[in-house]
Design an enzyme around this catalytic site. Sequence first.
Site, PDB file in Angstrom:
ATOM      1  N   GLY A   1      -8.380 -83.982  87.777  1.00  0.00           N
ATOM      2  CA  GLY A   1      -7.268 -83.975  86.837  1.00  0.00           C
ATOM      3  C   GLY A   1      -6.453 -82.690  86.847  1.00  0.00           C
TER       4      GLY A   1
ATOM      5  CD  GLU B   1     -13.213 -86.786  82.840  1.00  0.00           C
ATOM      6  OE1 GLU B   1     -13.260 -87.984  82.494  1.00  0.00           O
ATOM      7  OE2 GLU B   1     -12.327 -86.332  83.580  1.00  0.00           O
TER       8      GLU B   1
ATOM      9  CD  GLU C   1     -15.028 -87.842  90.693  1.00  0.00           C
ATOM     10  OE1 GLU C   1     -14.017 -88.502  90.982  1.00  0.00           O
ATOM     11  OE2 GLU C   1     -15.432 -87.713  89.535  1.00  0.00           O
TER      12      GLU C   1
ATOM     13  CG  HIS D   1     -16.696 -88.822  85.525  1.00  0.00           C
ATOM     14  ND1 HIS D   1     -16.110 -87.734  84.912  1.00  0.00           N
ATOM     15  CD2 HIS D   1     -15.828 -89.244  86.470  1.00  0.00           C
ATOM     16  CE1 HIS D   1     -14.924 -87.528  85.463  1.00  0.00           C
ATOM     17  NE2 HIS D   1     -14.730 -88.416  86.417  1.00  0.00           N
TER      18      HIS D   1
ATOM     19  CG  ASN E   1     -12.907 -92.867  86.105  1.00  0.00           C
ATOM     20  OD1 ASN E   1     -12.946 -93.584  85.106  1.00  0.00           O
ATOM     21  ND2 ASN E   1     -13.372 -91.631  86.111  1.00  0.00           N
TER      22      ASN E   1
ATOM     23  CB  SER F   1      -6.316 -83.934  92.251  1.00  0.00           C
ATOM     24  OG  SER F   1      -6.540 -83.354  90.983  1.00  0.00           O
TER      25      SER F   1
ATOM     26  CE  LYS G   1     -10.773 -89.325  84.987  1.00  0.00           C
ATOM     27  NZ  LYS G   1     -10.643 -87.905  85.196  1.00  0.00           N
TER      28      LYS G   1
HETATM   29  P1  PGA Z   1      -8.434 -87.532  89.050  1.00  0.00           P
HETATM   30  O1  PGA Z   1      -9.842 -87.997  88.440  1.00  0.00           O
HETATM   31  O2  PGA Z   1      -8.192 -88.365  90.269  1.00  0.00           O
HETATM   32  O3  PGA Z   1      -7.446 -87.776  87.956  1.00  0.00           O
HETATM   33  O4  PGA Z   1      -8.591 -86.080  89.379  1.00  0.00           O
HETATM   34  C1  PGA Z   1     -10.913 -88.360  89.266  1.00  0.00           C
HETATM   35  C2  PGA Z   1     -12.104 -88.692  88.443  1.00  0.00           C
HETATM   36  O5  PGA Z   1     -12.286 -88.073  87.379  1.00  0.00           O
HETATM   37  O6  PGA Z   1     -12.910 -89.567  88.806  1.00  0.00           O
END
Ligand code: PGA
Length: 252
Positions: A172, A96, A166, A94, A9, A212, A11
């Site tokens: 992140g 976010e 998640e 997601h 992903n 992460s 983003k």
């Molecule tokens: P990350 O993000 O691996 O940077 O923690 C995962 C995601 O948001 O899908």
Amino acid sequence: MRKMIIAGNWKMNFTPSKAVEFVNSIKNSIDTDKRDVVLCVPYVAIQSVRDALGGTHIQVGAQNVHYMDDGAYTGEISGAMLGEIGVPYVVIGHSERREKFGESDTTVNLRVLNAIKHGLIPIICVGETLKQRKGGRTFEVLRKQINFALDEVPAAQIAKIVIAYEPIWAIGTGEVATTSQAEEACAMIRERVSEIHGSYAANAVRILYGGSVDPSTAEELFAQQNIDGGLVGGASTKQDFYKVVKAGLCCE
Ligand code: PGA
């Protein structure tokens, strides 16, 4: 036997030209022999990344889809549009999107239904906040998100979709859920799918862990019984993404 899937992903990262430069630099290191590999890239990079990946088995996905086919929805992209250009996967719900763009369990469900209608495979994200986890509400939250997201999805389709667990506190942040926390949540999600849609769908649905994931943590996470791969943010934009892709291969 479920085929593992590693979904990157990106983003809101990489302009189209930088995206092509990046995939050209990593594509030969990615082993797609025994697993599905998907890069969910910004809409504007879908075509150019797909062209750059021609000749490989790495697939391209989108990061969101609207729930209407067309209409007065300025700035949105529909399942009909993604379907026509042959995008196979789309991330939906997601955290976010839920937190920063006001997406709700109801609109996540509508997006899932629209994606399926146009032949896309949804990668549905669910996960709890740190406060919810500390309050002992993780399962309750996941159960509700799953109930909504899969509402009215036919059982035959459930078998094809992908669910990504998640935990929001692990996205992140560099703070990965422990292997047992991740496995426990993914097992619970599978159990819930079984209760609603039966054991065939539950055994077939692929459930990913995200938050992460990097080369140092992927091996142990992907070796868990109920974890069928990862939704990988930051580490999917790095040169050593291939290490995440090949993690857990030894155990298959
Ligand atoms: P990350 O993000 O691996 O940077 O923690 C995962 C995601 O948001 O899908």
